[in-house]
Design a protein around this motif. Sequence first.
Motif, PDB file in Angstrom:
ATOM      1  N   ARG A 139       0.867  -1.014   0.018  1.00  8.81           N
ATOM      2  CA  ARG A 139       0.013   0.144  -0.256  1.00  8.81           C
ATOM      3  C   ARG A 139       0.922   1.255   0.042  1.00  8.81           C
ATOM      4  N   ALA A 194      -6.165   5.776  -5.215  1.00  6.02           N
ATOM      5  CA  ALA A 194      -4.814   6.025  -4.910  1.00  6.02           C
ATOM      6  C   ALA A 194      -3.823   5.361  -5.816  1.00  6.02           C
ATOM      7  N   GLY A 195      -4.139   4.076  -6.161  1.00  2.00           N
ATOM      8  CA  GLY A 195      -3.324   3.534  -7.383  1.00  2.00           C
ATOM      9  C   GLY A 195      -3.537   4.015  -8.601  1.00  2.00           C
ATOM     10  N   LEU A 196      -4.496   4.836  -8.782  1.00  2.00           N
ATOM     11  CA  LEU A 196      -4.747   5.507 -10.318  1.00  2.00           C
ATOM     12  C   LEU A 196      -4.427   6.855 -10.110  1.00  2.00           C
ATOM     13  N   ALA A 214       1.395   0.859 -11.168  1.00  2.00           N
ATOM     14  CA  ALA A 214      -0.062   0.418 -11.111  1.00  2.00           C
ATOM     15  C   ALA A 214      -0.175  -0.561 -10.224  1.00  2.00           C
ATOM     16  N   ALA A 215      -1.463  -0.614  -9.713  1.00  2.00           N
ATOM     17  CA  ALA A 215      -1.751  -1.615  -8.665  1.00  2.00           C
ATOM     18  C   ALA A 215      -3.081  -2.233  -8.624  1.00  2.00           C
ATOM     19  N   PRO A 218      -5.220  -3.724  -5.863  1.00  2.00           N
ATOM     20  CA  PRO A 218      -5.288  -3.828  -4.378  1.00  2.00           C
ATOM     21  C   PRO A 218      -6.187  -5.263  -4.017  1.00  2.00           C
ATOM     22  N   ASP A 223     -11.279   4.177  -2.168  1.00  2.00           N
ATOM     23  CA  ASP A 223     -10.092   5.110  -2.095  1.00  2.00           C
ATOM     24  C   ASP A 223      -8.780   4.294  -2.226  1.00  2.00           C
ATOM     25  N   GLU A 224      -8.721   2.947  -2.122  1.00  2.00           N
ATOM     26  CA  GLU A 224      -7.751   2.209  -2.349  1.00  2.00           C
ATOM     27  C   GLU A 224      -7.248   2.263  -3.762  1.00  2.00           C
ATOM     28  N   THR A 225      -8.287   2.018  -4.643  1.00  2.00           N
ATOM     29  CA  THR A 225      -8.150   1.943  -6.232  1.00  2.00           C
ATOM     30  C   THR A 225      -7.760   3.385  -6.697  1.00  2.00           C
ATOM     31  N   TYR A 230       1.933   1.962  -3.893  1.00  2.00           N
ATOM     32  CA  TYR A 230       0.855   2.516  -4.393  1.00  2.00           C
ATOM     33  C   TYR A 230       0.263   3.704  -3.975  1.00  2.00           C
ATOM     34  N   ALA A 255      -1.393   4.499  -1.022  1.00  2.00           N
ATOM     35  CA  ALA A 255      -2.786   4.634  -0.561  1.00  2.00           C
ATOM     36  C   ALA A 255      -2.270   4.541   0.922  1.00  2.00           C
TER      37      ALA A 255
END
Lengths: 253, 364
Positions: free
Chosen positions: A46, B255-257, A79-80, A82, B251-253, A49, A51
């Motif tokens: 995390r 952040a990755g974007l 890129a992630a 999660p 929010d997690e996704t 990426y 978060a």
Amino acid sequence: MSITLDGLSVHLAGAELVRDLHIETAEGEVLGLVGPNGSGKSTALRCVYRALQPSRGAVLLDGADISTLAQRASARHIAAVPQESSNDLDFSVAEIVALGRFPHHRGNQPLSTEERAVRDEAMRRADVVHLADRGVLSLSGGERQRVLLARAFAQQPRVLVLDEPTNHLDIHHQIRLLRQLRTDSTTVLIAMHDLNLAAATCDRLAVLANGTVPHIGTPTEVLTPELINEAFGVTPSIVRHPRTGIPQLHYDI
Amino acid sequence: MTTSDAQPTSDTQPVRPASRREKSLLTTVLSLVVVLAISILVGITLGPAPVPLPETVRYLAAAVTGGTIDAADASGYSIIWQVRTPRVLLAAVVGAGLSVVGVAIQATVRNALADPFILGVSSGASVGASAVVSFGLFAGLGVYALSTAALLGALGASALVYLAARGKSGLTPLRLVLTGVALAYGFQSLMSAIVFFAPFSDSARTVLFWLMGSLGSATWSGLPLAAATVVLATVLLLWNSRALDVLALGDETAAGLGMDATAVRKRLFLLTAIVTGCLVAVSGAVGFVGLVIPHLVRLLVGANHRRVLTIAPLIGAIFLVWVDLASRTLFAPRELPLGVITALIGVPVFIILLRRRGYLFGGR
């Protein structure tokens, strides 16, 4: 591009989830994070990426601290997928995959011809082309996971961060994905529970266990009965794969 | 590992281009604009004292082009141009605004039940309004006292909700909703107390009528500010429609974007608070529109926020123009509160739509 976890520590709600973690990857390497539940695999990812903000230490992209980059700028390289992903709106699969282009442009213009080609290629790689017009809420768990992978591919990253990406995938798609990771030049950080698949996929493995310095090395170096017992509290029998020579673990139930 | 290396057949399928969808969106927008124009004209013509359509058109043309009319037509002209036209246009503006804000707030708090008033805006406004109605607060502002107090109440309530919901882990959707709902109860009890201690006995009735929404006080002077706010908000949201899409993924996704979800949520919160505050100031709390129009639009065009935000203001405007027409003609000369009609029409329509198409919101 290479990614380095440089003395990463994360405190969250009074708990120390990751302590002074050092991991370096080489460009194009597939590095696997394995370890028991709560050993900090997801927490470390995390931070990569973005978060989470590490409490101490830094994540370096080609030697530069990513916290000095705009979040959007680092998302053009990293890129992630999660582990947890929720969505209540019934976007079509093609729309979700197209959002992988988000860090690459501003405004609300429709995708350019080139970007549509990138999106379509990403859908082919993740085998979701036939689902393009389906709503994501009506997909199975495995299909949804492949859509998330396609979205990450559409980001055209140099570093791919995958947290349990084989969750929900049938064996065909697990193998298909892991093979792609091996053949691509993208640097991959991947958290996995299946040690046998991890051994077959990763160039090196980092074995995390609560509060200890991780053991990092090739699968042959770190997948030993002693080390597995230290990390997981189980002692496997280890055999060599008859064709590839990669260590494979068997357990007595 | 011996899986087949044969390519699955789907790999060779061409991906359908998006252009067909773009074309159908343009067609939909154009037809809705035509329907809206007709609805506005009908809304202006009809009323407790219907004015024939040719007359209406003649008055409107005279007003717009600066032409002259006979002295005998002065009262008809005044009804059409001074009373009905601003009122119908305001209905369109409020309907469009509530729909757009509804879309934005549902994306902000990621909750299907959210509407523009969920974050305490309407109950905050009602505190201000009831203070005016009951105790003559802001009497110096004359006819603008009610709107000013409502706007201040709405913005004050939003600020309180924002400050109370802010936490170490950012502005999470659930905290926002829970804080908004909790504080709304507080504001409601405050409003009840104000009405209870009011020296005038009909305060409760006035506040209730206002709370359920009315466009009875519409004038030309109140229109430009509301219209500008709604247009500006719609343009801003449309420009950032992709960020709303990303926000919906969590929010997690996000952040990755490359998106800081909390920062975006703060900006959206500010925008929705201001727009809703302005709308409440001119029309009271018209319920149901901001909850249901976004869902209705998603049923028609899917979840993509660019399409939703293009269609939602048009459908919301058309809907409220007809609702307002019904409110002033059904039991003329008495007027029904808008909220009564929005719910009476909207609830059954919405439930029929929900049951007929496989509409998915929040899983199977």
